[in-house]
Design a protein around this motif. Structure first.
Motif: not given
Length: 205
Positions: A43-46, A51-56, A98-101
């Motif tokens: 995962g990366s960012g602040n 707010i946390m974005f999760i991709g596949q 931003v991270t991934n599942f």
């Protein structure tokens, strides 16, 4: 002060978490092939973002003439569309987390298996606990399905969840950029509403 100490504690916990991911053989299934470099993406960012974005899971990108791969959370055109969405609500990539599942890439970018999904969730649950966001944005059908939420839906449980299309839907022409940006505008209203418990309850009734 307390804020600085809290930030350092979070950084330390995340560093320990990332070390476990990097040494996890089940996450790094692509790395078992000696011709491949690790397909794991952290995962990366602040880390203090609400707010946390999760991709596949990380996409596999082939480069040069050899067989090496590397992971990228949102690649080239897809990344530009994602950043367009962020910009439409006055945010930059570095403002959010931003991270991934699933932490590892999969062969030919196939959808993660049930075992990979269950294993990914065990890591992701820890990551969410460390970051402690207010809003979790589920990016794309895979993540939405696993959190039992629909695209465009808002739900509240332990966190506030929002489902949004993956930017590849725009790149492939299944969704117009305008339709995609409208989802982000709904997210902005949710972000503004989440600052007030009273107004947030109106969203969820």
């Amino acid at each position: 002060g307390g804020g600085a100490t809290h930030h350092m504690e979070k950084e330390n916990k995340l560093e320990e978490f990332n070390s476990r991911i990097k040494s996890c053989n089940m996450c790094d299934s692509t790395g078992l092939n000696k011709t491949l470099v690790s397909g794991i993406l952290l995962g990366s960012g602040n880390i203090n973002s609400e707010i946390m974005f999760i991709g596949q899971n990380p996409s596999v990108v082939r480069y040069s003439k050899d067989d090496k791969i590397f992971g990228n959370p949102l690649v080239s055109n897809t990344d530009r569309v994602f950043c367009d969405g962020l910009a439409s609500i006055d945010l930059k990539r570095e403002d959010v987390y931003v991270t991934n599942f699933v932490k590892g890439s999969t062969f030919e970018n196939r959808v993660p298996s049930v075992d990979e999904t269950i294993h990914g969730l065990s890591h992701l649950s820890n990551e969410i606990y460390i970051i402690k966001p207010k809003i979790i944005v589920c990016v794309g059908a895979f993540v939405c399905d696993n959190f039992n939420i629909r695209i465009g839906q808002i739900d509240t449980r332990d966190y506030v969840y929002f489902g949004i299309n993956h930017p590849t839907a725009v790149v492939r022409g299944n969704l117009t950029l305008e339709e995609y940006i409208l989802q982000w505008h709904k997210l902005r209203e949710l972000i503004n509403s989440s600052k007030s418990v009273v107004s947030l309850k109106k969203w969820l009734t």
